[in-house]
Design a protein around this motif. Structure first.
Motif, PDB file in Angstrom:
ATOM      1  N   ASN A 160       0.826  -1.206   0.000  1.00 32.44           N
ATOM      2  CA  ASN A 160       0.000   0.000   0.000  1.00 32.44           C
ATOM      3  C   ASN A 160       0.860   1.255   0.000  1.00 32.44           C
ATOM      4  OD1 ASN A 160      -3.133  -0.066   0.262  1.00 32.44           O
ATOM      5  ND2 ASN A 160      -2.432  -1.904   1.336  1.00 32.44           N
ATOM      6  N   LEU A 161       1.998   1.209   0.716  1.00 30.50           N
ATOM      7  CA  LEU A 161       2.920   2.339   0.688  1.00 30.50           C
ATOM      8  C   LEU A 161       3.456   2.542  -0.721  1.00 30.50           C
ATOM      9  CD1 LEU A 161       4.609   4.514   2.072  1.00 30.50           C
ATOM     10  CD2 LEU A 161       6.318   2.751   2.612  1.00 30.50           C
ATOM     11  N   ALA A 162       3.844   1.443  -1.381  1.00 34.72           N
ATOM     12  CA  ALA A 162       4.331   1.535  -2.759  1.00 34.72           C
ATOM     13  C   ALA A 162       3.241   2.084  -3.671  1.00 34.72           C
ATOM     14  CB  ALA A 162       4.790   0.165  -3.239  1.00 34.72           C
ATOM     15  N   GLN A 163       2.010   1.614  -3.464  1.00 39.61           N
ATOM     16  CA  GLN A 163       0.902   2.040  -4.309  1.00 39.61           C
ATOM     17  C   GLN A 163       0.515   3.485  -4.048  1.00 39.61           C
ATOM     18  OE1 GLN A 163      -0.852   0.622  -6.737  1.00 39.61           O
ATOM     19  NE2 GLN A 163      -0.277  -1.531  -6.697  1.00 39.61           N
ATOM     20  N   SER A 164       0.967   4.064  -2.929  1.00 43.07           N
ATOM     21  CA  SER A 164       0.697   5.479  -2.700  1.00 43.07           C
ATOM     22  C   SER A 164       1.450   6.331  -3.712  1.00 43.07           C
ATOM     23  CB  SER A 164       1.077   5.877  -1.268  1.00 43.07           C
ATOM     24  OG  SER A 164       2.469   5.786  -1.063  1.00 43.07           O
ATOM     25  N   LEU A 209      -6.583  13.129  -6.030  1.00 42.88           N
ATOM     26  CA  LEU A 209      -6.034  13.507  -4.727  1.00 42.88           C
ATOM     27  C   LEU A 209      -6.711  12.710  -3.619  1.00 42.88           C
ATOM     28  CD1 LEU A 209      -4.210  15.321  -3.016  1.00 42.88           C
ATOM     29  CD2 LEU A 209      -6.037  17.042  -3.019  1.00 42.88           C
ATOM     30  N   ALA A 210      -8.026  12.500  -3.743  1.00 38.11           N
ATOM     31  CA  ALA A 210      -8.740  11.666  -2.770  1.00 38.11           C
ATOM     32  C   ALA A 210      -8.183  10.248  -2.772  1.00 38.11           C
ATOM     33  CB  ALA A 210     -10.236  11.651  -3.099  1.00 38.11           C
ATOM     34  N   PHE A 211      -7.848   9.757  -3.961  1.00 34.16           N
ATOM     35  CA  PHE A 211      -7.254   8.424  -4.086  1.00 34.16           C
ATOM     36  C   PHE A 211      -5.896   8.377  -3.392  1.00 34.16           C
ATOM     37  CE2 PHE A 211      -5.114   4.981  -6.430  1.00 34.16           C
ATOM     38  CZ  PHE A 211      -6.104   4.014  -6.431  1.00 34.16           C
ATOM     39  N   LEU A 212      -5.074   9.401  -3.609  1.00 32.03           N
ATOM     40  CA  LEU A 212      -3.750   9.470  -2.989  1.00 32.03           C
ATOM     41  C   LEU A 212      -3.862   9.538  -1.468  1.00 32.03           C
ATOM     42  CD1 LEU A 212      -0.673   9.847  -3.066  1.00 32.03           C
ATOM     43  CD2 LEU A 212      -1.060  12.287  -3.468  1.00 32.03           C
ATOM     44  N   LEU A 213      -4.755  10.386  -0.971  1.00 28.78           N
ATOM     45  CA  LEU A 213      -4.937  10.499   0.480  1.00 28.78           C
ATOM     46  C   LEU A 213      -5.433   9.183   1.068  1.00 28.78           C
ATOM     47  CD1 LEU A 213      -6.562  14.050   0.750  1.00 28.78           C
ATOM     48  CD2 LEU A 213      -4.230  13.380   1.402  1.00 28.78           C
ATOM     49  N   GLY A 214      -6.310   8.520   0.325  1.00 27.00           N
ATOM     50  CA  GLY A 214      -6.794   7.223   0.790  1.00 27.00           C
ATOM     51  C   GLY A 214      -5.677   6.216   0.935  1.00 27.00           C
ATOM     52  N   ARG A 215      -4.732   6.240  -0.002  1.00 28.32           N
ATOM     53  CA  ARG A 215      -3.597   5.318   0.082  1.00 28.32           C
ATOM     54  C   ARG A 215      -2.742   5.595   1.311  1.00 28.32           C
ATOM     55  NH1 ARG A 215      -2.349   3.105  -5.259  1.00 28.32           N
ATOM     56  NH2 ARG A 215      -4.010   1.546  -5.398  1.00 28.32           N
ATOM     57  N   TRP A 216      -2.432   6.866   1.532  1.00 24.69           N
ATOM     58  CA  TRP A 216      -1.579   7.202   2.670  1.00 24.69           C
ATOM     59  C   TRP A 216      -2.284   6.906   3.999  1.00 24.69           C
ATOM     60  CZ3 TRP A 216       3.429   7.920   2.432  1.00 24.69           C
ATOM     61  CH2 TRP A 216       4.015   8.384   1.258  1.00 24.69           C
ATOM     62  N   ILE A 217      -3.534   7.323   4.092  1.00 24.26           N
ATOM     63  CA  ILE A 217      -4.281   7.084   5.333  1.00 24.26           C
ATOM     64  C   ILE A 217      -4.501   5.588   5.550  1.00 24.26           C
ATOM     65  CG2 ILE A 217      -6.515   7.417   6.482  1.00 24.26           C
ATOM     66  CD1 ILE A 217      -6.622  10.176   5.074  1.00 24.26           C
ATOM     67  N   GLY A 218      -4.838   4.876   4.477  1.00 29.62           N
ATOM     68  CA  GLY A 218      -5.042   3.436   4.591  1.00 29.62           C
ATOM     69  C   GLY A 218      -3.797   2.695   5.023  1.00 29.62           C
ATOM     70  N   THR A 219      -2.634   3.128   4.493  1.00 32.62           N
ATOM     71  CA  THR A 219      -1.369   2.503   4.892  1.00 32.62           C
ATOM     72  C   THR A 219      -1.125   2.685   6.381  1.00 32.62           C
ATOM     73  OG1 THR A 219      -0.437   2.902   2.691  1.00 32.62           O
ATOM     74  CG2 THR A 219       1.118   2.461   4.473  1.00 32.62           C
ATOM     75  N   GLY A 220      -1.443   3.881   6.898  1.00 35.30           N
ATOM     76  CA  GLY A 220      -1.280   4.127   8.323  1.00 35.30           C
ATOM     77  C   GLY A 220      -2.246   3.321   9.171  1.00 35.30           C
ATOM     78  N   LEU A 221      -3.482   3.192   8.715  1.00 39.66           N
ATOM     79  CA  LEU A 221      -4.485   2.452   9.479  1.00 39.66           C
ATOM     80  C   LEU A 221      -4.170   0.962   9.567  1.00 39.66           C
ATOM     81  CD1 LEU A 221      -7.804   4.133   8.219  1.00 39.66           C
ATOM     82  CD2 LEU A 221      -6.730   4.367  10.478  1.00 39.66           C
ATOM     83  N   ILE A 279     -15.850   7.752  -3.531  1.00 42.26           N
ATOM     84  CA  ILE A 279     -15.549   6.413  -4.053  1.00 42.26           C
ATOM     85  C   ILE A 279     -14.055   6.281  -4.308  1.00 42.26           C
ATOM     86  CG2 ILE A 279     -15.807   4.902  -6.064  1.00 42.26           C
ATOM     87  CD1 ILE A 279     -18.703   5.859  -6.269  1.00 42.26           C
ATOM     88  N   SER A 280     -13.443   7.330  -4.873  1.00 42.43           N
ATOM     89  CA  SER A 280     -12.007   7.306  -5.156  1.00 42.43           C
ATOM     90  C   SER A 280     -11.202   7.069  -3.877  1.00 42.43           C
ATOM     91  CB  SER A 280     -11.587   8.622  -5.807  1.00 42.43           C
ATOM     92  OG  SER A 280     -10.212   8.606  -6.136  1.00 42.43           O
ATOM     93  N   PHE A 281     -11.609   7.741  -2.789  1.00 38.94           N
ATOM     94  CA  PHE A 281     -10.925   7.554  -1.508  1.00 38.94           C
ATOM     95  C   PHE A 281     -11.002   6.099  -1.054  1.00 38.94           C
ATOM     96  CE2 PHE A 281     -10.855   7.270   3.087  1.00 38.94           C
ATOM     97  CZ  PHE A 281      -9.781   8.067   3.447  1.00 38.94           C
ATOM     98  N   PHE A 282     -12.184   5.515  -1.136  1.00 41.99           N
ATOM     99  CA  PHE A 282     -12.365   4.159  -0.623  1.00 41.99           C
ATOM    100  C   PHE A 282     -11.857   3.078  -1.582  1.00 41.99           C
ATOM    101  CE2 PHE A 282     -15.536   6.437   2.014  1.00 41.99           C
ATOM    102  CZ  PHE A 282     -15.059   6.046   3.258  1.00 41.99           C
ATOM    103  N   MET A 283     -11.630   3.421  -2.838  1.00 38.32           N
ATOM    104  CA  MET A 283     -11.009   2.459  -3.756  1.00 38.32           C
ATOM    105  C   MET A 283      -9.515   2.328  -3.509  1.00 38.32           C
ATOM    106  SD  MET A 283     -12.715   2.815  -7.560  1.00 38.32           S
ATOM    107  CE  MET A 283     -12.146   4.488  -7.829  1.00 38.32           C
ATOM    108  N   SER A 284      -8.937   3.291  -2.835  1.00 34.87           N
ATOM    109  CA  SER A 284      -7.492   3.471  -2.805  1.00 34.87           C
ATOM    110  C   SER A 284      -6.696   2.247  -2.358  1.00 34.87           C
ATOM    111  CB  SER A 284      -7.141   4.654  -1.904  1.00 34.87           C
ATOM    112  OG  SER A 284      -7.636   4.431  -0.587  1.00 34.87           O
ATOM    113  N   ILE A 285      -7.155   1.550  -1.324  1.00 33.65           N
ATOM    114  CA  ILE A 285      -6.344   0.447  -0.783  1.00 33.65           C
ATOM    115  C   ILE A 285      -6.722  -0.912  -1.380  1.00 33.65           C
ATOM    116  CG2 ILE A 285      -6.084   1.656   1.427  1.00 33.65           C
ATOM    117  CD1 ILE A 285      -8.014  -0.744   2.469  1.00 33.65           C
ATOM    118  N   MET A 286      -7.745  -0.947  -2.196  1.00 32.84           N
ATOM    119  CA  MET A 286      -8.325  -2.239  -2.550  1.00 32.84           C
ATOM    120  C   MET A 286      -7.412  -3.083  -3.440  1.00 32.84           C
ATOM    121  SD  MET A 286     -12.270  -0.909  -2.969  1.00 32.84           S
ATOM    122  CE  MET A 286     -13.017  -2.509  -3.151  1.00 32.84           C
TER     123      MET A 286
END
Length: 422
Positions: free
Chosen positions: A138-142, A290-302, A341-348
């Motif tokens: 997920n970090l790489a995918q960010s 940007l929502a997708f990018l933030l989702g990746r970073w936040i998801g990686t932390g969670l 939707i973009s935010f929540f797709m981020s880590i999938m």
């Protein structure tokens, strides 16, 4: 290997995630632009995605065979050069101005990117502890999300002029008439792909002079395996006996199709159905990424505190709900729902990928090849969505039932499909 030897290889591989994100996330902009330059409707222009993602279905197994015979590094360098050649082909294509020429170019670029993706995803999962592989991927995918944001917010503005004329609506006093307008719009596509080609070549040079560690079955002694064994094991179809990999391939097929259906038609939705001008639409597209990018970073932390599969389930359920919002309200409400939707797709994607590769050992390359092949969902499900959108523009919003169904499969994978039971 010692942990500190992973830093430089991971940094180089992270660059690949950034590069293929720029390539794939220019496609929605190109769909909008090709509707102008080649005079296409929404459904016809959606085959831009088909040409690109079809390569991901055809080539992963040959690519896995290539890398197994040679190395990950060789595959990465070859892919970088091939994709760069594809980017430079936009210059002769601007002379031809034929849709088939652009489709061929997208296929070539995608083939090169397929080399990168087939190598990079499993590389990241094994360079470190197995229990942190989902978080690492997920970090790489960010960085993938960063590339997507740059493509959407900045490079799209280099391509889209804000003018969208037809032969009937072109102002009578337009300098040079229709041919000049089409040539200007066509030439606008060259600069972003020149920038991309130069970046690809620069990274290829770095890889040529870098030392990457051998991993997995690359480290096996050549004396321990006979020539016949090597031939038989270039691709291992037996990896599909693992149920968590099979369900992972299915989940990836539907996730990729659902994501690309929303991504590829986003600018079309903004301009045609939400009534936004192109410059405003590209800004919204930047916010979407940007929502997708933030989702990746936040998801990686969670993922430090929560299990990846639990997050996958919750995020998929949220997207099912949000697709319902688009289908019920459409318009600007639907547009804002798509940002969520973009935010929540981020880590999938990375979460499903890493969960599917868990415990495959020397079958990792083969498993990765099948997972990358699942990206063929991008080559058919967006077209199905575009078809429903095109056949009745008064009820265009029902088309978003296609990605809604896709997220149902992702939710199942986060609920039960990920479990290693064999």
């Amino acid at each position: 290997m010692k942990k500190n030897t992973y830093t430089i290889p991971l940094a180089l591989v992270f660059c690949l995630f950034f590069l293929w994100a720029i390539s794939s996330n220019l496609l929605p902009t190109m769909i909008r632009q090709l509707m102008k330059t080649c005079e296409l409707n929404t459904f016809e222009a959606s085959f831009t995605e088909t040409a690109y993602w079809l390569a991901y279905f055809i080539f992963p197994i040959p690519i896995a065979m290539f890398m197994k015979r040679y190395s990950y590094k060789a595959g990465i360098i070859f892919g970088l050069i091939l994709a760069a050649i594809g980017g430079l082909l936009f210059f002769p294509a601007a002379i031809l101005k034929e849709y088939w020429a652009y489709l061929c170019i997208f296929f070539i670029i995608a083939t090169g990117m397929c080399f990168l993706e087939t190598a990079a995803n499993p590389y990241v999962t094994v360079l470190g502890a197995s229990e942190t592989a989902p978080r690492r991927l997920n970090l790489a995918q960010s960085f993938n999300g960063l590339g997507a944001f740059i493509a959407a917010m900045f490079l799209s503005k280099l391509i889209l002029s804000g003018n969208h004329y037809t032969r009937e609506t072109l102002p009578v006093d337009y300098p040079g008439g229709w041919q000049t307008y089409i040539q200007l719009e066509t030439d606008a596509m060259k600069l972003p792909y020149l920038i991309l080609a130069l970046l690809l070549i620069a990274i290829a040079v770095l890889f040529v002079f870098s030392k990457l560690p051998k991993i997995g079955d690359e480290t096996a002694s050549s004396d321990a395996v006979t020539a016949d064994d090597k031939k038989e094991k270039l691709i291992d179809f037996g990896v599909l006996k693992h149920s968590h990999l099979r369900w992972g391939v299915i989940a990836q097929f539907f996730y990729n199709g659902g994501q690309t259906a929303i991504n590829s038609l986003f600018l079309v939705y903004c301009c045609i159905y939400a009534g936004l001008p192109e410059d405003t639409a590209t800004t919204f597209f930047g916010l979407y990424m940007l929502a997708f990018l933030l989702g990746r970073w936040i998801g990686t932390g969670l993922m430090v505190k929560f299990r990846p599969q639990d997050m996958l389930l919750i995020y998929a359920l949220m997207n099912i709900l949000l697709c319902g919002v688009v289908m019920i309200w459409g318009g600007m409400i639907g547009l804002y729902a798509m940002l969520a939707i973009s935010f929540f797709m981020s880590i999938m994607y990375p979460t499903q990928f890493s969960l599917a590769l868990k415990g495959l050992g020397n079958q990792t390359k083969s498993g990765s090849a099948f997972l990358v092949m699942a990206i063929v969902g991008n080559a058919c499900l967006p077209q199905l969505t575009a078809y429903f959108m095109h056949i009745n523009e008064n009820i265009y919003y029902i088309a978003y039932g296609v990605p809604m169904i896709c997220f149902v499969f992702c939710a199942y994978y986060g609920w039960k499909g990920y479990k290693v039971i064999d």
